[in-house]
Design an enzyme around this catalytic site. Structure first.
Site, short mmCIF file in Angstrom:
data_model
loop_
_atom_site.label_atom_id
_atom_site.label_comp_id
_atom_site.label_asym_id
_atom_site.label_seq_id
_atom_site.Cartn_x
_atom_site.Cartn_y
_atom_site.Cartn_z
N GLU A 123 14.45 -0.53 -12.22
CA GLU A 123 15.66 -1.61 -11.51
C GLU A 123 16.72 -0.51 -11.06
OE1 GLU A 123 18.52 -5.28 -12.86
OE2 GLU A 123 17.00 -4.71 -14.13
N GLY A 135 20.90 -7.93 -8.57
CA GLY A 135 19.38 -8.26 -9.23
C GLY A 135 19.45 -9.51 -9.43
N HIS A 162 3.03 -2.96 -16.76
CA HIS A 162 3.07 -1.67 -17.33
C HIS A 162 1.23 -1.37 -17.46
CE1 HIS A 162 6.84 -2.04 -18.57
NE2 HIS A 162 6.75 -3.11 -19.31
N ARG A 194 -0.20 1.84 -17.69
CA ARG A 194 -0.91 3.01 -18.29
C ARG A 194 0.24 3.64 -19.48
NH1 ARG A 194 -5.08 6.58 -15.64
NH2 ARG A 194 -5.55 8.16 -17.10
N GLY A 214 16.01 -8.08 4.29
CA GLY A 214 16.90 -8.90 5.24
C GLY A 214 18.19 -8.86 4.92
#
Length: 144
Positions: free
Chosen positions: A64, A84, A91, A93, A110
């Site tokens: 993030e 956001g 996830h 590995r 955009g």
């Protein structure tokens, strides 16, 4: 991108604020170009979950941070702010020690929506996490 501009952007991002989650997790921006942003994060016990592996939340925080900052670099922050609105993280590995490197690139850039993908890899290049993130680009007048 000129080297002087690249260095200026990395310095600005790495010194933006001293009191935030990125600093707590020791996230360091390491590369930027016209379409991507890269950062590293050490994997050590303070970012582990109880089984001694990298906590998924730490991976999401790295992703993030990268996705948000990539958007910041591509908008006029005097007029708008990237916010956001969606994050989807897989996830893939486990990792116990070392450093992970995340790289954010745009899927869509955009005027009102940015969608980015973030790949987080270990030092051997193994894909640790794949995240997609959506940022709405909001005028300051609509943020309150």
């Amino acid at each position: 991108m000129e080297e002087s501009k690249r260095k200026e952007i990395l310095d600005r991002l790495n010194n933006w604020s001293q009191d935030n989650l990125g600093k707590t997790l020791n996230i360091k921006f390491t590369d930027v170009d016209d379409e991507s942003l890269t950062a590293e994060m050490p994997v050590e016990p303070r970012v582990h979950q109880p089984y001694g592996i990298l906590h998924g939340g730490a991976s999401v925080a790295l992703a993030e941070t990268l996705g948000s900052c990539l958007s910041v670099l591509h908008v006029d922050m005097e007029k708008v702010a990237p916010v956001g609105t969606n994050i989807n993280s897989n996830h893939l590995r486990a990792i116990r020690t070392g450093t992970v490197t995340g790289k954010a690139t745009f899927i869509r850039k955009g005027n009102t929506v940015h969608v980015s993908q973030i790949e987080i890899r270990d030092a051997k290049g193994h894909l640790i996490n794949h995240t997609t993130m959506t940022n709405n680009i909001i005028p300051h007048s609509k943020l309150s």
